[in-house]
Design a protein around this motif. Structure first.
Motif, PDB file in Angstrom:
ATOM      1  N   VAL A  99      31.167  56.038  39.698  1.00  0.00           N
ATOM      2  CA  VAL A  99      31.683  54.893  40.455  1.00  0.00           C
ATOM      3  C   VAL A  99      30.577  53.886  40.751  1.00  0.00           C
ATOM      4  O   VAL A  99      30.855  52.819  41.305  1.00  0.00           O
ATOM      5  N   VAL A 100      29.327  54.218  40.426  1.00  0.00           N
ATOM      6  CA  VAL A 100      28.212  53.300  40.660  1.00  0.00           C
ATOM      7  C   VAL A 100      28.039  52.363  39.463  1.00  0.00           C
ATOM      8  O   VAL A 100      27.906  51.140  39.626  1.00  0.00           O
ATOM      9  N   ALA A 101      28.039  52.910  38.272  1.00  0.00           N
ATOM     10  CA  ALA A 101      27.949  52.136  37.038  1.00  0.00           C
ATOM     11  C   ALA A 101      29.300  52.217  36.340  1.00  0.00           C
ATOM     12  O   ALA A 101      29.583  53.185  35.620  1.00  0.00           O
ATOM     13  N   GLY A 102      30.150  51.237  36.560  1.00  0.00           N
ATOM     14  CA  GLY A 102      31.498  51.260  36.007  1.00  0.00           C
ATOM     15  C   GLY A 102      31.526  51.080  34.506  1.00  0.00           C
ATOM     16  O   GLY A 102      30.543  50.668  33.880  1.00  0.00           O
ATOM     17  N   ALA A 103      32.706  51.338  33.933  1.00  0.00           N
ATOM     18  CA  ALA A 103      32.864  51.261  32.481  1.00  0.00           C
ATOM     19  C   ALA A 103      32.691  49.829  31.982  1.00  0.00           C
ATOM     20  O   ALA A 103      32.013  49.587  30.972  1.00  0.00           O
ATOM     21  N   ALA A 104      33.305  48.846  32.674  1.00  0.00           N
ATOM     22  CA  ALA A 104      33.202  47.459  32.222  1.00  0.00           C
ATOM     23  C   ALA A 104      31.759  46.963  32.264  1.00  0.00           C
ATOM     24  O   ALA A 104      31.283  46.292  31.338  1.00  0.00           O
ATOM     25  N   TRP A 105      31.043  47.316  33.336  1.00  0.00           N
ATOM     26  CA  TRP A 105      29.650  46.912  33.471  1.00  0.00           C
ATOM     27  C   TRP A 105      28.775  47.547  32.394  1.00  0.00           C
ATOM     28  O   TRP A 105      27.943  46.873  31.764  1.00  0.00           O
ATOM     29  N   SER A 106      28.959  48.821  32.147  1.00  0.00           N
ATOM     30  CA  SER A 106      28.146  49.518  31.142  1.00  0.00           C
ATOM     31  C   SER A 106      28.423  48.973  29.745  1.00  0.00           C
ATOM     32  O   SER A 106      27.494  48.793  28.942  1.00  0.00           O
ATOM     33  N   ASP A 107      29.694  48.700  29.434  1.00  0.00           N
ATOM     34  CA  ASP A 107      30.026  48.128  28.124  1.00  0.00           C
ATOM     35  C   ASP A 107      29.404  46.743  27.967  1.00  0.00           C
ATOM     36  O   ASP A 107      28.949  46.375  26.886  1.00  0.00           O
ATOM     37  N   ILE A 155      30.109  60.361  29.038  1.00  0.00           N
ATOM     38  CA  ILE A 155      30.106  61.811  29.194  1.00  0.00           C
ATOM     39  C   ILE A 155      31.337  62.183  30.007  1.00  0.00           C
ATOM     40  O   ILE A 155      31.449  61.857  31.191  1.00  0.00           O
ATOM     41  N   ASP A 156      32.273  62.849  29.399  1.00  0.00           N
ATOM     42  CA  ASP A 156      33.551  63.168  30.044  1.00  0.00           C
ATOM     43  C   ASP A 156      33.354  64.055  31.273  1.00  0.00           C
ATOM     44  O   ASP A 156      32.635  65.060  31.225  1.00  0.00           O
ATOM     45  N   GLY A 157      33.992  63.653  32.378  1.00  0.00           N
ATOM     46  CA  GLY A 157      34.003  64.472  33.583  1.00  0.00           C
ATOM     47  C   GLY A 157      32.756  64.413  34.425  1.00  0.00           C
ATOM     48  O   GLY A 157      32.685  65.058  35.475  1.00  0.00           O
ATOM     49  N   ALA A 158      31.742  63.643  34.001  1.00  0.00           N
ATOM     50  CA  ALA A 158      30.463  63.605  34.727  1.00  0.00           C
ATOM     51  C   ALA A 158      30.439  62.442  35.710  1.00  0.00           C
ATOM     52  O   ALA A 158      30.948  61.358  35.407  1.00  0.00           O
ATOM     53  N   PRO A 159      29.833  62.628  36.893  1.00  0.00           N
ATOM     54  CA  PRO A 159      29.656  61.533  37.849  1.00  0.00           C
ATOM     55  C   PRO A 159      28.409  60.709  37.523  1.00  0.00           C
ATOM     56  O   PRO A 159      27.953  60.699  36.367  1.00  0.00           O
ATOM     57  N   SER A 208      28.604  60.670  46.148  1.00  0.00           N
ATOM     58  CA  SER A 208      28.050  61.921  46.667  1.00  0.00           C
ATOM     59  C   SER A 208      29.110  63.013  46.778  1.00  0.00           C
ATOM     60  O   SER A 208      28.797  64.203  46.710  1.00  0.00           O
ATOM     61  N   ILE A 209      30.361  62.613  46.959  1.00  0.00           N
ATOM     62  CA  ILE A 209      31.452  63.599  47.019  1.00  0.00           C
ATOM     63  C   ILE A 209      31.708  64.196  45.643  1.00  0.00           C
ATOM     64  O   ILE A 209      32.122  65.355  45.518  1.00  0.00           O
TER      65      ILE A 209
END
Length: 586
Positions: free
Chosen positions: A538-546, A560-564, A483-484
């Motif tokens: 930070v909710v769906a991390g890179a390792a999990w998504s891959d 998507i670069d820079g997007a939360p 949320s931050i």
């Protein structure tokens, strides 16, 4: 394909704005149509409801809930009211009647039960005179204007006094509608209402007329309404005890009973006359194919409920004018809505309209966007407005979210997917690009598994929930940190949506989402899958998504670069580009 249970009765509602040519001019009118999915061979009556001066379709919601059990309903937002564009000049009662007639003609309607409140009683009376084929029965609730109160000052004072006895919710609704209408348009149309002689016009109506007033209605008095019922060729007066001018709000049950009772009597009389002339009809005079026959008052539809329509609007200030239409379906106590944006064939923001043509190279795609927990279709509007440059877009509100009603119990992802599938069936959609965000990816995945005919491609944005973080505290921490990082506008939108959803429903759905094994279900998807995340998610991390992308039979991964987490909101253009590139590749 999931099968429909025998006791499930589906409700469809739609809203659209149309341009009507009437009286040699063009007016904008909004239609709110609700209907049940009919049984084979069943014909249902159509109840048409027309609002009064300054008002909109909204104050008919309670009455519509009553009528929807017995027939289809159609409510209008007339030109200049309820947020529709205001005509360039004053409209007469005859003009409004012409607009209503043209609208009903476009719907293919005839023999309707037409209901008007206050000044709306004037509009529908003129409709019954000019187009008797459209009106089988006329219902006038709180009709105006009493011959004793046809001065602007006296009518305004009586209207102000009426607010003292109306319910607070009704006054809030009236005030909001008047503000949307605007004082200028209200004052421009007020003389039209005061100059119309309802008592002189009503004797020209051929069909039966039912006059209804509340016993506390100081605007439409007893003597005035009794005079009208006597002037009508076939008139009847019903008074609802304890109700003020807006009797159809607090007295919806009593009014619906009065209307349905008279409709039933008329239907039986017609059936008896028909039976006397045609010996091959049943002896009791009932023919099953007559729209107003049958035990209307006793007719029950198990688990059916009404779905209210919503307003139309333009998705983006820089996009070409687009009307957002609402479709909804209710099965049992579960309600699902689709806000539809039609394909924008004009130049898009990036000047591209025909980049993507999946399949045979000619058909534009249909995008279906499914939100995550606690949210609604609203945070998909930016992405929807961009994707409309490539095809039709459906923004979904799942049961219990947005303005849909909260069910008694949490629904499984399979049941939710079934409901979304039925809604898309009613919309005539197929081979859609289904986009899910966060926990919405679970319902999207189930839809792809259970209804492969509806899903051509699957896009999972910020897919939840990581198998290593499936506890409430872990999710709370991650969502708090996220949320931050999100844009303030999204955080504010999320706060409103979560409050509307409510903590009980949120927690019930969270428990369900934590138990969903998406890593086991995704391999069952035959369609191409794009797993997309923001680089700051930070909710769906890179390792999990891959991992999910590798799990899918035909999976791709994108960042998507820079997007939360809500990348589709903060970077709608980049997400749309990633989706359309994926469609081009696949």
């Amino acid at each position: 394909m999931p099968t429909q249970t025998a006791d499930a009765a589906a409700m469809i509602a739609s809203t659209r704005t149309i341009e009507v040519d009437a009286a040699r001019e063009r007016f904008s009118c909004r239609i709110h149509l609700a209907r049940r999915v009919p049984d084979p061979g069943q014909v249902r009556p159509l109840f048409v409801m027309v609002h009064g001066i300054g008002m909109s379709h909204r104050y008919y919601d309670k009455l519509q809930r009553k009528f929807i059990e017995h027939g289809d309903t159609l409510i209008l937002d007339l030109p200049g009211f309820g947020g529709t564009p205001k005509p360039g000049h004053r409209m007469s009662v005859e003009d409004y009647a012409a607009v209503i007639a043209r609208t009903l003609d476009d719907e293919g309607a005839s023999g309707c039960v037409v209901i008007g409140h206050s000044m709306g009683a004037q509009f529908v009376t003129e409709l019954a005179i000019s187009r008797p084929d459209l009106v089988s029965r006329l219902v006038l609730i709180g009709p105006v204007t009493d011959v004793e109160h046809r001065s602007p000052m006296k009518h305004t004072l009586m209207l102000a006094a009426d607010t003292l006895i109306e319910r607070p919710v009704t006054n809030l609704m009236v005030g909001t509608a008047y503000a949307k209408c605007g004082i200028r348009w209200y004052l421009q149309e007020l003389p039209v209402m005061l100059d119309y002689s309802l008592d002189d016009r009503l004797p020209l109506v051929d069909c039966p007329v039912l006059i209804i007033r509340g016993t506390r209605d100081i605007i439409s008095g007893h003597d005035w309404c009794e005079k009208l019922s006597c002037h009508a060729r076939n008139g009847n007066l019903v008074e609802i005890t304890g109700q003020p001018h807006a009797a159809h709000r607090g007295g919806a049950a009593a009014i619906s009973t009065a209307v349905l009772t008279t409709v039933e009597k008329q239907a039986r009389k017609q059936a008896e006359e028909s039976a006397a002339d045609q010996s091959d009809e049943p002896a009791d005079g009932r023919a099953g194919d007559r729209p107003l026959q049958g035990e209307l008052l006793q007719e029950k539809h198990a688990h059916a409920s009404f779905t209210r329509s919503a307003r139309s609007y333009t998705p983006g200030p820089r996009s070409f004018p687009q009307v957002l239409e609402l479709r909804s379906i209710t099965v049992g106590d579960r309600q699902c809505r689709s806000y539809f944006i039609g394909h924008d064939t004009g130049p898009s923001r990036e000047g591209r309209t025909d980049r993507v043509r999946p399949g045979n190279g000619t058909a534009a795609p249909v995008f279906v966007l499914i939100h995550g927990i606690g949210m609604s279709h609203r945070y998909f509007r930016r992405l929807g407005a961009v994707l409309a440059a490539y095809g039709d877009v459906h923004l979904i509100d799942l049961p219990g979210y947005g303005w849909t009603r909260r069910p008694e119990h949490a629904s499984s992802n399979e049941a939710t997917a079934d409901l979304v599938g039925r809604l898309l069936d009613e919309a005539g959609a197929s081979s859609c690009v289904v986009v899910g965000h966060s926990m919405g990816v679970q319902s999207a995945t189930e839809l792809a598994i259970e209804r492969p005919d509806l899903v051509s491609h699957l896009v999972l944005i910020g897919a939840a929930i990581d198998v290593d973080h499936r506890t409430v505290p872990q999710q709370a921490v991650r969502l708090g940190v996220n949320s931050i990082l999100e844009k303030p506008l999204l955080s504010m939108m999320q706060s409103f949506d979560v409050l509307r959803c409510g903590p009980r429903w949120y927690l019930a759905q969270l428990k369900l989402a934590l138990s969903y094994p998406i890593e086991d279900r995704l391999p069952l998807v035959d369609q191409p899958v794009l797993v997309l995340r923001g680089s700051r998610d930070v909710v769906a991390g890179a390792a999990w998504s891959d991992r999910l992308a590798r799990t899918a039979r035909r999976g791709d991964a994108g960042t998507i670069d820079g997007a939360p987490h809500a990348a589709h909101h903060s970077a709608a253009g980049a997400v749309a580009t990633a989706i359309t590139d994926f469609l081009s590749r696949r």
